[in-house]
Write a protein that holds these residues in place. Sequence first.
Motif, PDB file in Angstrom:
ATOM      1  N   VAL A 244       0.875  -1.307   0.057  1.00  0.00           N
ATOM      2  CA  VAL A 244      -0.076  -0.088   0.099  1.00  0.00           C
ATOM      3  C   VAL A 244       0.874   1.200   0.157  1.00  0.00           C
ATOM      4  O   VAL A 244       1.710   1.460   0.773  1.00  0.00           O
ATOM      5  N   SER A 245       0.656   2.027  -1.129  1.00  0.00           N
ATOM      6  CA  SER A 245       1.108   3.363  -1.163  1.00  0.00           C
ATOM      7  C   SER A 245       0.289   4.528  -0.192  1.00  0.00           C
ATOM      8  O   SER A 245      -0.552   4.978  -0.798  1.00  0.00           O
ATOM      9  N   LEU A 246       0.729   4.517   1.084  1.00  0.00           N
ATOM     10  CA  LEU A 246      -0.008   5.751   1.864  1.00  0.00           C
ATOM     11  C   LEU A 246       0.075   6.904   1.272  1.00  0.00           C
ATOM     12  O   LEU A 246      -1.034   7.722   1.230  1.00  0.00           O
ATOM     13  N   TYR A 247       0.993   7.442   0.532  1.00  0.00           N
ATOM     14  CA  TYR A 247       1.376   8.631   0.242  1.00  0.00           C
ATOM     15  C   TYR A 247       0.485   9.115  -0.994  1.00  0.00           C
ATOM     16  O   TYR A 247      -0.099  10.089  -1.093  1.00  0.00           O
ATOM     17  N   VAL A 248       0.521   8.034  -2.119  1.00  0.00           N
ATOM     18  CA  VAL A 248      -0.475   8.264  -3.203  1.00  0.00           C
ATOM     19  C   VAL A 248      -1.903   8.113  -2.792  1.00  0.00           C
ATOM     20  O   VAL A 248      -2.763   8.925  -3.211  1.00  0.00           O
ATOM     21  N   GLY A 249      -2.069   7.173  -2.000  1.00  0.00           N
ATOM     22  CA  GLY A 249      -3.463   7.235  -1.258  1.00  0.00           C
ATOM     23  C   GLY A 249      -3.986   8.307  -0.821  1.00  0.00           C
ATOM     24  O   GLY A 249      -5.188   8.947  -0.999  1.00  0.00           O
ATOM     25  N   LEU A 250      -3.321   9.173   0.348  1.00  0.00           N
ATOM     26  CA  LEU A 250      -3.784  10.359   0.934  1.00  0.00           C
ATOM     27  C   LEU A 250      -3.686  11.388   0.046  1.00  0.00           C
ATOM     28  O   LEU A 250      -4.604  12.334   0.187  1.00  0.00           O
ATOM     29  N   ILE A 251      -2.941  11.674  -1.086  1.00  0.00           N
ATOM     30  CA  ILE A 251      -3.016  12.621  -1.925  1.00  0.00           C
ATOM     31  C   ILE A 251      -4.296  12.662  -2.738  1.00  0.00           C
ATOM     32  O   ILE A 251      -5.045  13.506  -3.021  1.00  0.00           O
ATOM     33  N   MET A 252      -4.671  11.111  -3.235  1.00  0.00           N
ATOM     34  CA  MET A 252      -6.006  10.981  -3.889  1.00  0.00           C
ATOM     35  C   MET A 252      -7.344  11.330  -2.806  1.00  0.00           C
ATOM     36  O   MET A 252      -8.139  12.032  -3.352  1.00  0.00           O
ATOM     37  N   VAL A 253      -7.050  11.056  -1.741  1.00  0.00           N
ATOM     38  CA  VAL A 253      -8.298  11.263  -0.674  1.00  0.00           C
ATOM     39  C   VAL A 253      -8.595  12.679  -0.430  1.00  0.00           C
ATOM     40  O   VAL A 253      -9.719  12.693  -0.146  1.00  0.00           O
ATOM     41  N   ILE A 254      -7.643  13.429  -0.402  1.00  0.00           N
ATOM     42  CA  ILE A 254      -7.774  14.894  -0.267  1.00  0.00           C
ATOM     43  C   ILE A 254      -8.824  15.416  -1.107  1.00  0.00           C
ATOM     44  O   ILE A 254      -9.807  16.133  -0.434  1.00  0.00           O
TER      45      ILE A 254
END
Length: 292
Positions: A244-254
């Motif tokens: 899981v890429s938490l970095y990529v995921g958090l950008i998308m969730v913003i």
Amino acid sequence: MDLFIVLLLLLLGALIGFISGLLGLGAGFITVPALIYLLDYLGAPPNQSIKIAIGTSLFVIFLNSIAGAYKHSKHNNVIWKDSLCLGLFGIIGSIIGFKISMNLGGELHQFIFGLLLIILSLNMVRNVYNEHKQEISRKNITNNKQNNNNDNYDTSIKHDYKSMGFIGILAGVSSSIFGIGGGILIIPFLSNFLKYPIKKSIGTSTGMIVIISFFGLMGYILSPNELDTNSKVILDYLHLTGYVSLYVGLIMVISGILFSQIGAKFSNSSNSKILNMVFSMILLISGIKMII
């Protein structure tokens, strides 16, 4: 990470969030192919990129579904006891699906995913056609032209918990294998088999997705990835935790959480047949892209 990629992820997150809120789906059928293309561009090994895409997709789905479920609940479109039933059985399916996913090759994984989406799309078109015929039949019997779009709690709704258990397991399996929330199975099941109004199907599905996506996500987070040294150098800035890429995921969730609220609000005021057709077309396009 390049600014261009960050902006691209924000736009992708907005699209996914809107679809999640609008249709009660995790929108993994869009997230997974998009992330696969991104990871291939960054140089990730094909057999590993799909697993990272699926794990990251589940992370995005989980956070977006919390926001979407809250919004649908405010409109009384979530039958929580049914969401809980589907979700609890979905946990079993998530465990099974994760074990299967870890043993699938990258190309076979993508092909099966695409084929599933195409089949579901064609089934949704058939259901829309059947719904149209039923509506005409009802109008010949009653003058209530709004009967098909009545979203009040309907005594015709069936609460078949044995069937919910079975479909919940299937949704959990598909969630872990394909990085989707399971709504592509749950919404047609609730609408056509248990006779839910489409908006309550969407809301109840969203509540279920919160549970299923969380347990699928935990499997990908806790599983050690098998990237070689060169690949780890390329992907270090993605901040991988397991697959899981938490970095990529958090950008998308913003952007995703904001647009999931907009999608849920739009869903509450839109026509049910249009929602079904949008749903089916998105599935068809995504499935064809995955196979090609």
